[in-house]
Enzyme design. Structure first.
Site, PDB file in Angstrom:
ATOM      1  N   ALA A   1      17.368  38.825 -46.519  1.00  0.00           N
ATOM      2  CA  ALA A   1      18.157  38.674 -46.874  1.00  0.00           C
ATOM      3  C   ALA A   1      19.380  38.217 -47.477  1.00  0.00           C
ATOM      4  CB  ALA A   1      17.553  40.256 -48.195  1.00  0.00           C
ATOM      5  N   LYS A   2      20.032  38.546 -48.622  1.00  0.00           N
ATOM      6  CA  LYS A   2      21.319  38.608 -48.339  1.00  0.00           C
ATOM      7  C   LYS A   2      22.135  39.136 -49.447  1.00  0.00           C
ATOM      8  CE  LYS A   2      24.572  36.977 -45.821  1.00  0.00           C
ATOM      9  NZ  LYS A   2      25.080  36.870 -44.377  1.00  0.00           N
ATOM     10  N   GLY A   3      23.077  39.581 -49.290  1.00  0.00           N
ATOM     11  CA  GLY A   3      23.823  40.120 -50.780  1.00  0.00           C
ATOM     12  C   GLY A   3      25.656  40.074 -51.027  1.00  0.00           C
TER      13      GLY A   3
ATOM     14  N   VAL B   1      19.915  38.786 -53.374  1.00  0.00           N
ATOM     15  CA  VAL B   1      18.466  38.241 -52.743  1.00  0.00           C
ATOM     16  C   VAL B   1      17.629  38.428 -51.447  1.00  0.00           C
ATOM     17  CG1 VAL B   1      17.718  36.387 -52.545  1.00  0.00           C
ATOM     18  CG2 VAL B   1      19.716  36.464 -53.798  1.00  0.00           C
TER      19      VAL B   1
END
Ligand code: NAD
Length: 424
Positions: free
Chosen positions: A113-115, A68
């Protein structure tokens, strides 16, 4: 243009919703237009991929992966990758927004962001994890990039996984691109000083706050919850600056010594004892709950989210709380703590030393140059001090907690940049 209504008081202790409550409250105090609030609230991009992996026994298992991008308003997005059975799109969305505010508050040119991948790395072999990392990287090839989106480790991933990610990305580009990811092993371009960076930032922001509160570090006591990367480095560096660390804890319980715990001994003990303080004899044992309410000057929660809640906030005796962990305090507890006159250096400021040195890793990789540990520390200390001063000033000017002030600083920066850049 409509303006925001006051933030609704959410009857929840979920740290991510608590973060949104504070985001809204800070936006309202800033007088942010509802339209801009809605822009900043919504993630810019959400990607879901399906990752079929051949397991060691020959079967094929399909994992779900996410990335995201919350915002690229300030620059390329930055955020870790979490490998955990509880990873969900909602969690990744919230963590991505958190990264936007954290980068903005320390004024580094990154969005958030992050995943994540829903998996249990503890039950997977190194080969299975490697295939998963490589497959995730290939699926995100249009997302990642040193000028676009730069991942890093998070829960369940570390330097080993970042090395695989860098290698896989580099293969697709036909050249080595080490600036595509941070948190790499130092031989692959990882930065010196990264391991201790978050604990060091906790120490720097704690000392800056103590100066404002006129607490002399040489007469001060401290308790630290969590003795992993952040907690042990924060303990060690605070003790080096004169504080008496009377209590530390980990999952095995809390340890108390009124004369001060010898932190270097505790670290050696933990390292020789499979990462646990269980059986440590340099202090007596107390409960984890007792640690949080000890009569100390400084309390550093550095273990996990949601440990200071409306159940225990009224009993806290510390004058200053410095949040090493992400989301250790619930929004209901915030109010109680503020009314008690306890100062809090909030997570998005106090633990931002980690992302700051990740930014330095990216800078060094792009320069094709390596800084000394001394240079890394000096520059990150300066960023942390400046960020603290900015947040503190805002809190005094608007008569709000440092938490709301930190969100105000971050939101104001992103909103102003958004307005200058303009939209469709
Ligand atoms: P870690 O896994 O190295 O250490 C966690 C520590 O907390 C361990 O000592 C563990 O035993 C202890 N712990 C777990 N549950 C506990 C409990 N109920 N009571 C007392 N101790 C408990 O993790 P870390 O990297 O030190 O991260 C700690 C926190 O800091 C997390 O919230 C993380 O998101 C945040 N953080 C870490 C970094 C970083 O650079 N490592 C950066 C920013 C924020």
């Amino acid at each position: 243009m409509g303006y925001l209504e006051p933030a609704p008081l959410l009857d929840t202790e979920n740290p991510f919703e608590a973060m949104m409550t504070r985001f809204r409250e800070a936006s309202q105090i800033l007088g942010l237009e509802e339209e801009v609030y809605n822009v900043l609230k919504s993630p810019a991009k959400q990607v879901i991929v399906s990752l079929p992996i051949t397991m060691d026994d020959g079967t094929i298992k399909v994992f779900e992966g996410y990335r995201v991008i919350h915002s690229t308003i300030l620059g390329p997005s930055k955020g870790g990758i979490r490998f955990d059975p509880h990873v969900s799109l909602d969690e990744v969305k919230a963590l991505a927004a958190w990264m936007t505010w954290k980068c903005a508050v320390v004024d580094i040119p990154y969005g958030g962001a992050k995943g994540g991948v829903t998996c249990n790395p503890r039950q997977m072999s190194a080969g299975e994890i490697e295939r998963l990392v490589r497959s995730y990287t290939t699926s995100m090839i249009d997302i990642f990039g040193p000028d676009k989106d730069i991942p890093a480790p998070d829960m369940g991933t570390g330097p080993r996984e970042m090395a695989w990610l860098m290698d896989e990305y580099s293969r697709t580009q036909g050249m080595t691109v080490n600036a595509v990811v941070t948190g790499k092993p130092t031989v692959l371009g990882g930065s010196l000083g990264r391991t201790e960076a978050t604990g060091r930032g906790v120490m720097v922001s704690a000392l800056a706050a103590m100066e404002k509160l006129k607490i002399n570090p040489y007469n001060a006591t401290c308790a630290v919850q969590g003795f992993g990367n952040v907690g042990s480095w924060a303990s060690l560096l605070l003790a080096e600056r004169g504080l008496k660390v009377v209590s530390v804890s980990d999952i095995s319980g809390a340890y108390y010594n009124e004369n001060g715990i010898e932190i270097d001994k505790a670290v050696k003990y933990r390292d020789a004892n499979k990462g646990s303080l269980e059986g440590f004899t340099g202090a007596g044992k107390i409960s984890g709950d007792e640690l949080l309410v000890l009569p100390v000057d400084v309390l550093v929660p550095a273990a996990k989210e949601d440990v200071i809640t409306h159940h225990n906030a009224a009993k806290i005796q510390a004058k200053l709380i410095v949040e090493g962990a992400n989301g250790p305090t619930s929004s209901k507890a915030d109010k109680i703590i503020f009314e008690k006159g306890i100062s809090v250096v909030p997570d998005i400021l106090a633990n931002a030393g980690g992302v700051t040195v990740s930014y330095f890793e990216w800078v060094q990789n792009r320069l094709g140059y390596k800084w000394t540990a001394d240079r890394v520390n000096r520059r990150s200390d300066r960023i942390m001090k400046d960020a603290f001063t900015n947040v503190y000033k805002t809190s005094v000017e608007y008569k709000v907690s440092m938490r709301i002030a930190a969100y105000m600083v971050a939101i104001d920066k992103v909103a102003k940049t958004y307005k200058y850049r303009g939209g469709y």
